[in-house]
Scaffold this active site. Structure first.
Site, short mmCIF file in Angstrom:
data_model
loop_
_atom_site.label_atom_id
_atom_site.label_comp_id
_atom_site.label_asym_id
_atom_site.label_seq_id
_atom_site.Cartn_x
_atom_site.Cartn_y
_atom_site.Cartn_z
N GLY A 73 13.02 1.83 -5.49
CA GLY A 73 13.78 1.20 -4.40
C GLY A 73 14.82 0.23 -5.18
O GLY A 73 16.02 0.46 -5.01
N CYS A 131 4.94 -9.95 -5.08
CA CYS A 131 4.81 -9.81 -3.71
C CYS A 131 3.37 -10.45 -3.21
O CYS A 131 2.57 -10.04 -2.53
CB CYS A 131 4.53 -8.43 -3.24
SG CYS A 131 3.29 -7.24 -4.22
#
Length: 610
Positions: free
Chosen positions: A379, A499
């Site tokens: 991505g 994250c």
């Protein structure tokens, strides 16, 4: 003959009433009767019609009835006479007048007869029927209570005192409501202070073996969590005497573990990042899925065209926010978004909104050489290529072969042509190839920011993980810094992201890199939103410029938990500090450190020629 009295008393007609037509309707039934006989027969009907009206007027005060008893022979008032005259005048107007002279001759006699009959009849003298004139103040009234007979001194209800009484009642009602509200608030305060607080910690100490084995009461846990947070937010005023903040905190963490399913270690670690109320919001947000977001592939289409095509297929969506020009948030879809013709054609990719942020902070330029050290599933790599418009060169590396296959599939589907896929340990990159204009390091982490996607993080992480993972992240960041060409005319930037929301994996790693690599400095990320990073945490001080880093929380921005920091390389890597093996291995990190030590050895001139 002079003018008649009936004509002299004639005025505007009164409003029509059913009682005034009863006599005339009966008279029309007999056509052969004389005019005078009709009127004599109809005279009692008018007071009888008023009987029905007077029965409903029982709300008038009783003093009028008392006045009627004082006078043995009441004298009709002017209002009664006028009412009687107008009654007969109205009945005359209902008839068709054929002869004016006949009407004038009859009026005098009929009015006199009506007065005689009406005086006797309305006075209520010897009449057998209980009929009362509603307009006669002297007429006797039915008495409905004993109080009305004895209330001569009671004031009359007039328009003025009715308004006054209404205001008085309103004031009394308002006072009663205010007193009731004050009493309710006081009782609630006493309940919260006197009953809720002892119950918070009392239940925890009173548990026996049978209670401990019983399944938790979800409603009780939820209520106790809310009450404990309220006490901790205002501990000075709401805490129970003899109880410390640590006791309330321990009870709150215990309840969070039972209610949300966290391990005690993870619940405490996440709780320490926030205030009690904010920690509760964070735990709640982790129980909800983040919005489904897709990123437009600008190499093949524009966001407006993609949105219109998906709307035509029954997809409900809108732009993800002002901060992104390519993101679309999907609310509802009648077709699977991973199997539409637009998806197969590479017009978009399913990507979390938080994954946009590192690439936006990196800000790649045309014709640059960029390294994505942990690229799968692609991505961020394909977003970099889209921003570069397929110019320059992007090195997409991932240490996992299986994940690299998915990376290659997305690159081909999205039409990316400037990317080289490689499969190396990212810690080898300063020796394999270097001299990049920009490097993106989305480091492997504990995943504490994506608990909504992977609930196993609640229980499968322990203290050892938060020692090994930061050690690996420090090695990777030093290698990323060493892989950048400080002399780049357009770049020289490194973006570090995770994250995770823990300090050990974010501010701790960045602060370590600043101390070990004095040839880099922190710069602003360029992101328009986000919470500044910690400059101190639980007594530990970090570099003041860490306020330029950005934290993203699910309960604040409705995105996955994320951390972004941006460095600028301003000088060559010192010779003595070019190896990542200087990072001390702890608790199982020795193997990782040893694997990276050889890769980082050597002069920076070894990869200067790339």
């Amino acid at each position: 003959m002079g003018p008649s009295r009936a004509r002299s008393h004639q005025g505007p007609p009164e409003p029509l009433h059913e009682s005034k037509f009863s006599g005339s309707k009966k008279r029309k039934g007999g056509a052969n009767d004389s005019r005078g006989s009709k009127r004599k027969k109809d005279l009692p009907t008018a007071p009888a019609a008023k009987k029905s009206k007077s029965k409903f007027q029982d709300s008038k005060p009783a003093p009028k009835a008392a006045k009627a008893k004082k006078s043995a022979t009441p004298k009709p008032s002017k209002e009664v006479e006028n009412a009687k005259k107008s009654l007969f005048e109205d009945s005359e107007e209902d008839e068709v007048i054929d002869d004016k002279l006949e009407l004038e001759s009859d009026d005098d006699d009929e009015v006199e007869k009506a007065q005689k009959l009406g005086d006797d009849f309305l006075a209520g003298g010897d009449s057998d029927s209980e009929i009362y004139d509603s307009d006669d103040e002297n007429a006797p009234r039915p008495v409905f209570s004993d109080d009305e007979d004895e209330s001569d001194a009671e004031e009359k209800l007039t328009a003025a005192n009715i308004a006054g009484l209404s205001r008085k009642l309103d004031m009394q009602k308002a006072i009663e409501e205010a007193e009731a509200a004050a009493e309710l608030a006081e009782s609630q305060m006493q309940t919260n202070i006197a009953e809720d607080k002892p119950r918070i910690l009392g239940d925890a100490g009173a548990e026996d073996g049978a209670t401990a084995m019983a399944p938790p009461d979800i409603t009780l846990l939820r209520t106790r969590i809310a009450d404990t947070i309220r006490v901790l937010e205002d501990f000075k005023n709401l805490h129970e005497d003899g109880r410390s903040r640590a006791e309330y905190t321990a009870q709150l963490i215990k309840d969070v573990c039972e209610y949300y399913g966290y391990s005690p270690f993870m619940a405490e670690k996440l709780y320490q990042l926030f205030s009690p109320a904010e920690a509760f919001s964070f735990f709640e947000a982790n129980e909800k899925q983040r919005p489904l977001v897709i990123r437009t592939n600008t190499l093949k289409t524009a966001r407006r065209e993609l949105a219109q095509a998906l709307i035509n297929r029954g997809v409900t969506l809108e732009p993800v926010g002002k901060w992104s020009k390519v993101g679309l948030q999907v609310f509802e879809s009648s077709v699977p978004l991973g199997a539409t013709p637009e998806y197969l054609a590479g017009h978009y990719i399913l990507q979390a909104a938080s994954s946009f942020l590192p690439v936006m902070a990196l800000a790649p330029q045309l014709n640059e050489r960029i390294l994505d050290m942990a690229a799968a599933p692609g991505g961020k790599t394909t977003y970099i290529s889209a921003l570069m418009k397929n110019t320059g060169c992007v090195f997409a590396n991932d240490p996992s072969r299986d994940r690299a296959r998915g990376l290659i599939g997305n690159i081909h589907r999205l039409g990316v042509k400037n990317t080289v896929v490689c499969n190396y340990d990212a810690r080898e990159f300063p020796k394999v190839i270097g001299g990049f204009d920009r490097v993106l390091l989305d480091a492997p982490c504990s995943g504490t920011g994506v608990i909504s996607k992977d609930p196993s993080v609640k229980t499968n992480k322990d203290e050892k993980d938060f020692m090994v993972l930061p050690h690996l992240q420090k090695q990777l960041l030093l290698c990323a810094i060493d892989s950048v060409d400080h002399a780049s005319k357009t770049g020289g930037y490194i973006v570090y992201s995770t994250c995770s929301v823990t300090v050990e994996e974010n501010e701790g790693v960045v602060d370590y890199a600043l101390r070990k690599r004095p040839n880099v400095k922190l710069v602003e990320t360029g992101l328009t939103f986000g919470t500044p990073g910690f400059t101190s945490f639980r007594g530990k001080k970090f570099d003041e410029k860490l306020k330029w880093t950005r934290r993203f929380y699910p309960h604040m921005y409705n995105v996955d938990g994320f951390f972004v920091a941006k460095f600028k390389k301003v000088g060559p890597t010192p010779q003595a500090k070019a190896t990542p093996s200087e990072v001390n291995a702890t608790d199982g990190g020795g193997e990782a450190a040893g694997g990276g030590g050889e890769a980082g050895d050597g002069d920076e001139s070894e990869f200067r020629g790339f």
